[in-house]
Design a protein around this motif. Structure first.
Motif, PDB file in Angstrom:
ATOM      1  N   ASP A   1     -51.932  38.389  30.856  1.00  0.00           N
ATOM      2  CA  ASP A   1     -52.594  39.563  30.267  1.00  0.00           C
ATOM      3  C   ASP A   1     -53.629  40.088  31.252  1.00  0.00           C
ATOM      4  O   ASP A   1     -54.396  39.313  31.820  1.00  0.00           O
TER       5      ASP A   1
ATOM      6  N   THR B   1     -36.050  48.638  40.443  1.00  0.00           N
ATOM      7  CA  THR B   1     -35.829  47.745  39.299  1.00  0.00           C
ATOM      8  C   THR B   1     -37.012  47.739  38.340  1.00  0.00           C
ATOM      9  O   THR B   1     -36.971  47.059  37.317  1.00  0.00           O
ATOM     10  N   THR B   2     -38.072  48.477  38.651  1.00  0.00           N
ATOM     11  CA  THR B   2     -39.225  48.538  37.753  1.00  0.00           C
ATOM     12  C   THR B   2     -39.058  49.707  36.781  1.00  0.00           C
ATOM     13  O   THR B   2     -38.184  50.560  36.955  1.00  0.00           O
TER      14      THR B   2
ATOM     15  N   ARG C   1     -43.890  48.528  36.971  1.00  0.00           N
ATOM     16  CA  ARG C   1     -43.909  47.075  36.967  1.00  0.00           C
ATOM     17  C   ARG C   1     -42.594  46.463  36.503  1.00  0.00           C
ATOM     18  O   ARG C   1     -41.813  47.102  35.795  1.00  0.00           O
ATOM     19  N   ARG C   2     -42.411  45.222  36.906  1.00  0.00           N
ATOM     20  CA  ARG C   2     -41.305  44.417  36.397  1.00  0.00           C
ATOM     21  C   ARG C   2     -41.824  43.001  36.159  1.00  0.00           C
ATOM     22  O   ARG C   2     -42.596  42.485  36.968  1.00  0.00           O
ATOM     23  N   VAL C   3     -41.419  42.418  35.042  1.00  0.00           N
ATOM     24  CA  VAL C   3     -41.800  41.040  34.740  1.00  0.00           C
ATOM     25  C   VAL C   3     -40.529  40.203  34.609  1.00  0.00           C
ATOM     26  O   VAL C   3     -39.607  40.592  33.887  1.00  0.00           O
ATOM     27  N   ALA C   4     -40.455  39.120  35.341  1.00  0.00           N
ATOM     28  CA  ALA C   4     -39.318  38.196  35.234  1.00  0.00           C
ATOM     29  C   ALA C   4     -39.777  36.813  35.661  1.00  0.00           C
ATOM     30  O   ALA C   4     -40.547  36.672  36.614  1.00  0.00           O
ATOM     31  N   ASN C   5     -39.302  35.817  34.945  1.00  0.00           N
ATOM     32  CA  ASN C   5     -39.593  34.414  35.282  1.00  0.00           C
ATOM     33  C   ASN C   5     -41.089  34.132  35.407  1.00  0.00           C
ATOM     34  O   ASN C   5     -41.511  33.376  36.279  1.00  0.00           O
ATOM     35  N   GLY C   6     -41.890  34.791  34.555  1.00  0.00           N
ATOM     36  CA  GLY C   6     -43.326  34.518  34.546  1.00  0.00           C
ATOM     37  C   GLY C   6     -44.103  35.184  35.666  1.00  0.00           C
ATOM     38  O   GLY C   6     -45.308  34.956  35.802  1.00  0.00           O
TER      39      GLY C   6
END
Lengths: 320, 80
Positions: A104, A81-82, A145-150
């Protein structure tokens, strides 16, 4: 316990969840379940897969690896999923997953920590750009990487004593035949870390990596949920192959002494339109139109349409 | 009130991102904090959430489009 601070001095404690499974689909699911845990700490996973090719979320898996070769080599095919490109896994490769707050510089901090540990072990690693790590100019680690929900899920590979011959053979030599808007992999010369670490094997490096971060061990019961998610998503054809963006494939080749040219358009992993030039081309096109681009299905349809087994095999090799 | 959904800047170096998937379609009602679309840049897939409650009126970018930071991707009718 090691704590990992950011530039503003905020610190996160680190938790570690052990996972000894080698099943690539299960391990992707296990990682996804760990990412969903409502934790505020950093979470570390260190894990290995049996032989597999793992592509990025928005890649065309067909373009990245040659299905007939992957079957011969016994490589599982998995979509993660990344972001990023396609990577090769086997038990000689150690994967680490680091889940933290999406701030960051979080990714750079994770990479710096991993490189510090490798340097302490004796490997003269250097950053390669785009989240890669190299030794003597050769890539030993890639990350995505994956970013979700902070929250950020950062994971990376570490080639320790992997089968680099298999790695090279599994990249699709026909990738230039594909046209699509998928995310492409960036090939790089690779090397194993083992030679720089006195012959250390992957299992030992995995243990040393965990020990270096001295995390607090927790054991949430993820196995049942991970197995269910592996079955519903990561072993599902509709995810692994069906999520490949639509593409066009064109290839001219020699099929048992006769020139042929195949052109097809595919969407959701199915042939939508196909044109085949050469002896028996119209029959081949009829047989394959609407076919799901799965090795078994394409093989069965070809073997029905073509009496000559050598020609059918040549076609199969050249359709992917 | 019409509001624009734009390509977010996810890191200081980011110039553009690929709009990989819409998670909502035209006409869908969305709530603040619900995932709207996924963007990929520099090997990161980022789920982007709605900043307001509203209805997604028009999608202006297609899946696969590489869009500069700040580019308008969709129009939403915000609901108070």
């Amino acid at each position: 316990m090691v704590v990992n601070g950011d530039a503003k001095g905020r610190i996160n404690a680190m938790l570690y969840i052990a996972n000894d499974a080698l099943d690539p689909a299960y391990n992707q699911a296990f990682e996804a379940c760990a990412f969903e845990l409502p934790l505020r700490e950093d979470v570390l996973l260190v894990w290995r897969n049996r032989r597999a090719v793992v592509c990025g979320r928005y890649q065309n898996l067909y373009q990245e690896t040659h299905l007939p070769t992957a079957a011969v080599r016994g490589a599982a095919l998995v979509r993660r999923t990344t972001g990023g490109g396609c990577v090769y896994h086997d038990p000689g490769n150690v994967n680490y997953t680091w889940i933290t707050d999406a701030r960051d510089g979080a990714c750079e901090r994770v990479l710096a920590c991993v490189m510090d540990v490798l340097r302490q072990m004796g490997a003269p690693v250097e950053p390669l750009g785009a989240g890669g790590i190299a030794v003597a100019g050769r890539k030993v680690s890639g990350s995505a990487r994956r970013v979700a929900n902070g929250r950020l899920l950062h994971h990376g590979t570490l080639l320790v004593d992997a089968d680099l011959g298999a790695l090279r053979s599994l990249a699709n030599g026909h990738s230039a035949c594909y046209r699509s808007r998928a995310i492409r992999s960036v090939p790089a010369p690779v090397a194993n870390l083992s030679a720089w670490l006195g012959g250390m094997d992957a299992a030992t490096l995995a243990e040393r990596l965990v020990a270096a971060f001295a995390p607090e061990r927790i054991a949430p019961d993820l196995a049942g949920r991970a197995e269910a998610l592996a079955q519903s998503r990561y072993r599902a054809w509709s995810w692994t192959f069906g999520k490949s963006p639509k593409f066009v494939f064109e290839r001219a080749f020699d099929a048992g002494g006769a020139p042929m040219c195949v052109r097809y358009a595919a969407e959701r992993g199915e042939i939508r339109q196909i044109h085949v030039e050469g002896e028996g081309g119209a029959r081949v096109a009829r047989a394959l139109n609407g076919a799901r681009l799965a090795l078994d299905e394409v093989r069965a349809r070809l073997w029905d349409a073509i009496a000559d087994e050598a020609r059918a095999q040549a076609l199969l090799e050249n359709l992917f | 009130m019409k509001i624009e959904v734009t390509m977010p800047k996810m890191s200081p170096e980011m110039r553009s991102g690929v709009l990989c998937a819409w998670l909502k379609g035209e006409g869908d009602r969305v709530r603040k904090g619900e995932a709207l679309f996924e963007v990929e840049t520099e090997k990161v897939v980022c789920q982007v959430e709605a900043e307001r409650d509203g209805v997604l009126v028009r999608l202006l970018a297609e899946e696969g489009d590489d869009m500069p930071v700040g580019a308008v991707l969709a129009e939403m009718e915000a609901q108070p």
